[in-house]
Design an enzyme around this catalytic site. Structure first.
Site, mmCIF file in Angstrom:
data_model
loop_
_atom_site.group_PDB
_atom_site.id
_atom_site.type_symbol
_atom_site.label_atom_id
_atom_site.label_comp_id
_atom_site.label_asym_id
_atom_site.label_seq_id
_atom_site.Cartn_x
_atom_site.Cartn_y
_atom_site.Cartn_z
ATOM 1 N N SER A 38 34.370 45.970 40.373
ATOM 2 C CA SER A 38 35.156 45.192 41.337
ATOM 3 C C SER A 38 35.044 45.838 42.704
ATOM 4 C CB SER A 38 36.627 45.165 40.907
ATOM 5 O OG SER A 38 37.462 44.674 41.951
ATOM 6 N N TYR A 80 44.400 50.065 38.546
ATOM 7 C CA TYR A 80 43.290 49.118 38.403
ATOM 8 C C TYR A 80 42.096 49.577 39.236
ATOM 9 C CZ TYR A 80 40.430 44.948 38.895
ATOM 10 O OH TYR A 80 39.362 44.080 38.923
#
Length: 253
Positions: free
Chosen positions: A148, A161
């Protein structure tokens, strides 16, 4: 775009029940790959396998929990029995649970770490020998990890995250040093804002609204657009490794 080199390959795609994983599985199957569909939701996998078969493709639904080593081992055995060794692995399974760090949600931290990092490692462990063997036979062999843009950008309340995705990005680089000399390609893909179910897991209404506002202001990529990139990198000549792809909506970039 031509993906002729995908025909005849055997792929494993995690997170195949929705989003980028589902789109990738559809694309690979449409271009002649046999695809093992891995995710927890058996009903969604069965439905996808049926649609792929109806379109003339080959797909095997394999329910699995990547946070459970025994489940991953059983899935690998089933895939090997049905399809034999694989030569393309796409790690798309992931979870995003943002919250302020001082909320101390250890259960969420553990879930993200065990899915986004350790779960990826379990899949890699299950299929590395297959990839190395394919490469030794001078066939394309690909490990594609979906990280990501959160591995680089700083988003408050996304600390754990982002840390898991930074770990995955660096893991990809380190694996390349081990697998590249054996002709296995490792590609790390870092999408920006993408329209998937990932944001639906957020239970913090303020953060959910914040993410929705970013979607509205900057737009999103589609899962099909990420799948297109995966199909492209995996269909290059075997000696070409697109090692890192960062892809964002133009307004986010």
């Amino acid at each position: 775009m031509s993906y002729d080199n995908l025909a005849g390959r055997t792929a494993v795609v995690t997170g195949a029940a929705s989003g980028m994983g589902e789109a990738t599985a559809r694309l690979l199957a449409a271009h002649g790959a046999r695809v093992a569909l891995l995710a927890r939701r058996a009903d969604r996998l069965d439905e996808l396998a049926g649609k792929i078969a109806a379109a003339g493709g080959q797909a095997l639904a394999v329910p699995v929990d990547v946070t459970d080593g025994a489940s991953v081992d059983a899935a690998a055995d089933r895939i090997h029995q049905a399809y034999g060794p694989v030569d393309l692995v796409v790690n798309s399974a992931g979870v995003m649970l943002p919250n302020p760090l001082d909320d101390g949600r250890i259960d969420e931290w553990s879930r993200m770490i065990d899915t986004n990092v350790t779960g990826v490692l379990r899949i890699i462990r299950a299929f590395t020998a297959d990839l190395v063997a394919a490469a030794a036979e001078r066939r394309p062999a690909d490990l594609v990890n979906i990280s990501s843009i959160g591995a680089h950008l700083i988003f408050p309340n996304y600390a754990v995250y982002g840390a898991t995705k930074a770990a995955l990005t660096h893991l990809s680089a380190l694996l390349r040093s081990e697998l590249g000399p054996r002709d296995v390609r490792v590609t790390n893909i870092e999408p920006g804002l993408t329209d998937t179910e990932l944001g639906h897991h957020i239970d913090n209404q303020e953060l959910s609204a914040q993410l929705g506002g970013m979607y509205e202001a900057m737009g999103t990529l589609s899962s099909d657009e990420i799948a297109d990139i995966i199909g492209f990198v995996a269909s290059r000549p075997a000696h070409v490794n697109l090692r890192q792809v960062i892809v964002q909506p133009t307004r986010q970039a």
